[in-house]
Design a protein around this motif. Sequence first.
Motif, PDB file in Angstrom:
ATOM      1  N   GLY A   1       1.026  -1.152  -0.092  1.00  0.00           N
ATOM      2  CA  GLY A   1      -0.169   0.187  -0.226  1.00  0.00           C
ATOM      3  C   GLY A   1       0.627   1.364  -0.205  1.00  0.00           C
ATOM      4  O   GLY A   1       0.175   2.376   0.145  1.00  0.00           O
ATOM      5  N   LEU A   2       1.965   1.037  -0.191  1.00  0.00           N
ATOM      6  CA  LEU A   2       3.130   2.626  -0.126  1.00  0.00           C
ATOM      7  C   LEU A   2       3.463   2.843  -1.703  1.00  0.00           C
ATOM      8  O   LEU A   2       3.156   2.020  -2.683  1.00  0.00           O
ATOM      9  N   ASP A   3       3.066   4.458  -1.596  1.00  0.00           N
ATOM     10  CA  ASP A   3       3.187   4.763  -3.137  1.00  0.00           C
ATOM     11  C   ASP A   3       4.836   4.875  -3.375  1.00  0.00           C
ATOM     12  O   ASP A   3       5.114   6.253  -3.205  1.00  0.00           O
ATOM     13  N   THR A   4       5.177   4.052  -4.291  1.00  0.00           N
ATOM     14  CA  THR A   4       6.799   3.876  -4.751  1.00  0.00           C
ATOM     15  C   THR A   4       7.609   5.274  -5.479  1.00  0.00           C
ATOM     16  O   THR A   4       8.301   5.236  -5.707  1.00  0.00           O
ATOM     17  N   ASN A   5       5.994   6.051  -5.768  1.00  0.00           N
ATOM     18  CA  ASN A   5       6.333   7.002  -6.235  1.00  0.00           C
ATOM     19  C   ASN A   5       6.856   8.354  -5.965  1.00  0.00           C
ATOM     20  O   ASN A   5       7.239   9.401  -6.904  1.00  0.00           O
ATOM     21  N   ASP A   6       6.301   8.411  -4.400  1.00  0.00           N
ATOM     22  CA  ASP A   6       7.046   9.713  -3.556  1.00  0.00           C
ATOM     23  C   ASP A   6       8.349   9.340  -3.237  1.00  0.00           C
ATOM     24  O   ASP A   6       9.381   8.923  -3.371  1.00  0.00           O
ATOM     25  N   ASP A   7       8.377  10.850  -3.617  1.00  0.00           N
ATOM     26  CA  ASP A   7      10.025  11.352  -3.298  1.00  0.00           C
ATOM     27  C   ASP A   7      10.571  11.394  -2.113  1.00  0.00           C
ATOM     28  O   ASP A   7      10.412  12.152  -1.452  1.00  0.00           O
ATOM     29  N   LYS A   8      10.596   9.995  -2.153  1.00  0.00           N
ATOM     30  CA  LYS A   8      11.606   9.827  -0.476  1.00  0.00           C
ATOM     31  C   LYS A   8      13.150   8.745  -0.687  1.00  0.00           C
ATOM     32  O   LYS A   8      12.688   8.606  -2.331  1.00  0.00           O
ATOM     33  N   LEU A   9      14.055   9.039  -0.125  1.00  0.00           N
ATOM     34  CA  LEU A   9      15.200   8.333  -0.123  1.00  0.00           C
ATOM     35  C   LEU A   9      15.183   7.433  -0.474  1.00  0.00           C
ATOM     36  O   LEU A   9      15.557   6.483  -1.487  1.00  0.00           O
TER      37      LEU A   9
END
Length: 195
Positions: free
Chosen positions: A110-118
Motif C-alpha cells: 500500500g505504499l506509493d513507490t513514486n513518492d519522493d523518498k530516499l
Amino acid sequence: MKLYGSQTSPYVRRIRLFLADTPCEFIRLNILEGADRETLAAMNPTLRVPMLVADGNVIFDSGVIFRYLVAKTKAAVKVEALSWYQENQLTVINAVNDSLVMLYQCSRSGLDTNDDKLFFNLQRERIATSMYVLEQQAANAEFANWNYPAIALYSLLDWILFRELLELDEYPALLAFIDQQQQQPMVTESDPRLT
C-alpha cells in the motif's frame, strides 16, 4: 534433488532454467501463507526461495545454488564457473531484480513507490543505471550464449513484463534478447504466468 520455490520468482526460474536438462523435482510453494510458509520456515531461516535439497544438504539462495550445482557437475559435464566479468554482470542483474522486488513489495503493502523518498529514489536510480548497462551489454551481444548470466537476465526481464514493473520500449536490445530466447529449454514450463 528437489528445488523449492514459487512459479513467479525470477530467482527460482533462473535455477529451473539452468537445470532444464537435469532431473530435479520442482516443489511449488506459496511462500506467503499457510502450510507452504511453515514448510519454508522449517527448512530455511531466511524465508526466501529458491531452496535446493540435494545430497542431504539444504542450500539457500540462487547464487549459492548455482555455485553448488557447478561444483557438483564439473566432473560430469563441462560447466565453467563464471568469470569476474560475468560475476559483475550478475551483480547488475541482481541489483535490478532486488530493487524491483523491494518496490513491488512496498507497492503491494500500500505504499506509493513514486513518492519522493530516499528509499524509493535510490531503488529507481539503481534500476535506471543498471538497465542502461544491461541494454549496452545486450546490444554488444554479450548475452548471446545461453549461460547463467543470460538465464538470469531472461528471468528478470520476463518477470518485469509479467508484473508490468517497467516499460521496456526504451531497451530494444533487451527486448530483442527476450524474443530470441523463447525456444530455450524449460522457458515455457517455468513461465510465471502459469500460476
